[in-house]
Design a protein around this motif. Structure first.
Motif, PDB file in Angstrom:
ATOM      1  N   ALA A  65      72.003  64.591  65.502  1.00  0.00           N
ATOM      2  CA  ALA A  65      72.099  65.344  66.881  1.00  0.00           C
ATOM      3  C   ALA A  65      72.271  64.339  67.765  1.00  0.00           C
ATOM      4  CB  ALA A  65      70.646  66.000  66.889  1.00  0.00           C
ATOM      5  N   HIS A  66      71.686  63.193  67.706  1.00  0.00           N
ATOM      6  CA  HIS A  66      71.687  61.983  68.773  1.00  0.00           C
ATOM      7  C   HIS A  66      73.093  61.503  68.770  1.00  0.00           C
ATOM      8  CE1 HIS A  66      71.596  57.869  70.375  1.00  0.00           C
ATOM      9  NE2 HIS A  66      70.445  58.486  71.208  1.00  0.00           N
ATOM     10  N   GLY A  67      73.912  61.482  67.814  1.00  0.00           N
ATOM     11  CA  GLY A  67      75.122  60.864  67.962  1.00  0.00           C
ATOM     12  C   GLY A  67      76.128  62.155  68.650  1.00  0.00           C
ATOM     13  N   ALA A  68      75.863  63.258  68.439  1.00  0.00           N
ATOM     14  CA  ALA A  68      76.674  64.325  68.985  1.00  0.00           C
ATOM     15  C   ALA A  68      76.191  64.492  70.473  1.00  0.00           C
ATOM     16  CB  ALA A  68      76.422  65.721  68.254  1.00  0.00           C
ATOM     17  N   THR A  69      74.998  64.097  70.594  1.00  0.00           N
ATOM     18  CA  THR A  69      74.564  64.238  72.016  1.00  0.00           C
ATOM     19  C   THR A  69      75.198  62.938  72.879  1.00  0.00           C
ATOM     20  OG1 THR A  69      72.699  65.401  71.648  1.00  0.00           O
ATOM     21  CG2 THR A  69      72.732  64.368  73.780  1.00  0.00           C
ATOM     22  N   ALA A  70      75.291  61.616  72.318  1.00  0.00           N
ATOM     23  CA  ALA A  70      75.915  60.788  72.809  1.00  0.00           C
ATOM     24  C   ALA A  70      77.485  60.730  72.925  1.00  0.00           C
ATOM     25  CB  ALA A  70      75.700  59.476  71.975  1.00  0.00           C
ATOM     26  N   LEU A  71      77.982  61.634  72.222  1.00  0.00           N
ATOM     27  CA  LEU A  71      79.477  61.962  72.400  1.00  0.00           C
ATOM     28  C   LEU A  71      79.513  62.718  73.710  1.00  0.00           C
ATOM     29  CD1 LEU A  71      82.550  61.681  71.598  1.00  0.00           C
ATOM     30  CD2 LEU A  71      82.056  63.469  69.968  1.00  0.00           C
ATOM     31  N   TRP A  72      78.867  63.616  73.909  1.00  0.00           N
ATOM     32  CA  TRP A  72      78.773  64.591  75.013  1.00  0.00           C
ATOM     33  C   TRP A  72      78.377  63.909  76.138  1.00  0.00           C
ATOM     34  CZ3 TRP A  72      74.249  68.178  76.013  1.00  0.00           C
ATOM     35  CH2 TRP A  72      74.199  69.121  77.067  1.00  0.00           C
ATOM     36  N   ASP A  73      77.497  63.144  76.016  1.00  0.00           N
ATOM     37  CA  ASP A  73      77.120  62.148  77.245  1.00  0.00           C
ATOM     38  C   ASP A  73      78.229  61.374  77.690  1.00  0.00           C
ATOM     39  OD1 ASP A  73      75.484  60.680  79.147  1.00  0.00           O
ATOM     40  OD2 ASP A  73      75.337  58.839  77.428  1.00  0.00           O
ATOM     41  N   GLN A  88      79.969  50.615  77.729  1.00  0.00           N
ATOM     42  CA  GLN A  88      80.285  51.197  76.356  1.00  0.00           C
ATOM     43  C   GLN A  88      79.659  50.423  75.245  1.00  0.00           C
ATOM     44  OE1 GLN A  88      81.807  54.130  75.813  1.00  0.00           O
ATOM     45  NE2 GLN A  88      83.241  54.786  76.907  1.00  0.00           N
ATOM     46  N   HIS A  89      79.740  49.271  75.326  1.00  0.00           N
ATOM     47  CA  HIS A  89      79.335  48.317  74.072  1.00  0.00           C
ATOM     48  C   HIS A  89      77.617  48.904  74.048  1.00  0.00           C
ATOM     49  CE1 HIS A  89      79.316  45.439  71.201  1.00  0.00           C
ATOM     50  NE2 HIS A  89      78.353  44.800  71.923  1.00  0.00           N
ATOM     51  N   ILE A  90      76.806  48.735  75.146  1.00  0.00           N
ATOM     52  CA  ILE A  90      75.670  49.148  75.241  1.00  0.00           C
ATOM     53  C   ILE A  90      75.275  50.662  74.787  1.00  0.00           C
ATOM     54  CG2 ILE A  90      73.485  49.769  76.587  1.00  0.00           C
ATOM     55  CD1 ILE A  90      74.533  47.397  78.557  1.00  0.00           C
ATOM     56  N   HIS A  91      76.064  51.562  74.875  1.00  0.00           N
ATOM     57  CA  HIS A  91      75.985  52.854  74.325  1.00  0.00           C
ATOM     58  C   HIS A  91      76.279  52.815  72.966  1.00  0.00           C
ATOM     59  CE1 HIS A  91      77.177  55.121  78.423  1.00  0.00           C
ATOM     60  NE2 HIS A  91      76.157  54.565  78.323  1.00  0.00           N
ATOM     61  N   SER A  92      77.140  51.744  72.384  1.00  0.00           N
ATOM     62  CA  SER A  92      77.483  51.808  71.170  1.00  0.00           C
ATOM     63  C   SER A  92      75.983  51.201  70.241  1.00  0.00           C
ATOM     64  CB  SER A  92      78.608  50.977  70.775  1.00  0.00           C
ATOM     65  OG  SER A  92      79.831  51.375  71.202  1.00  0.00           O
ATOM     66  N   PHE A  93      75.798  50.215  70.974  1.00  0.00           N
ATOM     67  CA  PHE A  93      74.473  49.854  70.095  1.00  0.00           C
ATOM     68  C   PHE A  93      73.259  50.882  70.214  1.00  0.00           C
ATOM     69  CE2 PHE A  93      70.739  47.329  69.979  1.00  0.00           C
ATOM     70  CZ  PHE A  93      71.021  46.380  68.920  1.00  0.00           C
ATOM     71  N   LEU A  94      73.097  51.388  71.369  1.00  0.00           N
ATOM     72  CA  LEU A  94      72.108  52.601  71.491  1.00  0.00           C
ATOM     73  C   LEU A  94      72.291  53.770  70.453  1.00  0.00           C
ATOM     74  CD1 LEU A  94      71.320  52.429  75.002  1.00  0.00           C
ATOM     75  CD2 LEU A  94      69.815  52.034  73.325  1.00  0.00           C
ATOM     76  N   GLU A  95      73.565  54.272  70.199  1.00  0.00           N
ATOM     77  CA  GLU A  95      73.984  55.175  69.522  1.00  0.00           C
ATOM     78  C   GLU A  95      73.626  54.971  68.231  1.00  0.00           C
ATOM     79  OE1 GLU A  95      78.016  57.759  68.384  1.00  0.00           O
ATOM     80  OE2 GLU A  95      78.129  56.547  69.887  1.00  0.00           O
ATOM     81  N   VAL A  96      73.772  53.868  67.303  1.00  0.00           N
ATOM     82  CA  VAL A  96      73.562  53.736  65.982  1.00  0.00           C
ATOM     83  C   VAL A  96      72.192  53.264  65.733  1.00  0.00           C
ATOM     84  CG1 VAL A  96      75.903  52.603  65.607  1.00  0.00           C
ATOM     85  CG2 VAL A  96      73.989  50.926  65.941  1.00  0.00           C
ATOM     86  N   LEU A  97      71.300  53.175  66.576  1.00  0.00           N
ATOM     87  CA  LEU A  97      69.790  52.795  66.303  1.00  0.00           C
ATOM     88  C   LEU A  97      68.864  53.701  65.569  1.00  0.00           C
ATOM     89  CD1 LEU A  97      68.693  50.846  69.698  1.00  0.00           C
ATOM     90  CD2 LEU A  97      68.884  49.992  67.332  1.00  0.00           C
ATOM     91  N   PRO A  98      69.156  55.185  65.997  1.00  0.00           N
ATOM     92  CA  PRO A  98      68.428  56.211  65.209  1.00  0.00           C
ATOM     93  C   PRO A  98      68.937  56.290  63.666  1.00  0.00           C
ATOM     94  CG  PRO A  98      69.128  57.051  67.310  1.00  0.00           C
ATOM     95  CD  PRO A  98      69.850  55.646  67.193  1.00  0.00           C
TER      96      PRO A  98
END
Length: 177
Positions: A65-73, A88-98
């Motif tokens: 769900a977090h990955g899908a929401t990150a794409l929406w964001d 974008q790089h910060i987002h990439s890092f945050l996206e993979v944490l969960p």
């Protein structure tokens, strides 16, 4: 947890620098709150509950769900404001944490992964149960303080800025006769 704290603060700084309150505003900030919830609920479960098929499923589902929401964001943000390569790089890092947290937890509790794959035959496999050896109150308090200081507070401030800007923009809009 520090792997979540530092990039979360860095992301908040990027949002301030890009004037989020006057671009994508409340909508994007609300999506950030949703992503924090999607990441935070499995963290709370992992820290306080016995890891069983239910908790592993919660972690996996929340990561998806977090990955899908990150794409929406990012889709919303890039249409409304400049999203720099650093952000974008910060987002990439945050996206993979969960997903990373779920994978690490699964590796540490492989017996529970096998139970989940088999459908969890015992009733307790699908109940939220407290840890048999709970983490100390001091440890949980330190985690909560870190989350509050590095995640909740900055993004709450962002939401307040966005709501104020939207209100100010509405008050400055010319009135229709």
């Amino acid at each position: 947890m520090p792997l979540w704290f530092a990039p979360a603060v860095a992301d908040w700084v990027m949002h301030r620098r890009s004037d989020i309150e006057h671009t994508s505003g409340v909508r994007e900030s609300a999506i950030h709150a949703l992503m924090m919830t999607e990441a935070g609920l499995p963290v709370v479960a992992g820290l306080t509950a016995k890891v069983n098929p239910l908790v592993l499923s919660l972690m996996g589902g929340a990561a998806l769900a977090h990955g899908a929401t990150a794409l929406w964001d990012v889709s919303l943000a890039t249409d409304k404001r400049e999203v720099t390569p650093i952000e974008q790089h910060i987002h990439s890092f945050l996206e993979v944490l969960p997903l990373t947290a779920a994978a690490f937890t699964a590796c540490l509790h492989w017996d529970q992964v096998r139970k989940a794959i088999r459908g969890g035959v015992r009733a307790d496999d699908w109940k939220l149960l407290p840890k048999q050896r709970p983490l100390s109150a001091g440890y949980l308090g330190a985690v909560a303080a870190g989350v509050g200081l590095c995640i909740v507070l900055p993004y709450a401030e962002e939401m307040v800025r966005c709501v104020r800007a939207r209100r100010d923009d509405r008050n400055e809009a010319p009135r229709q006769p």
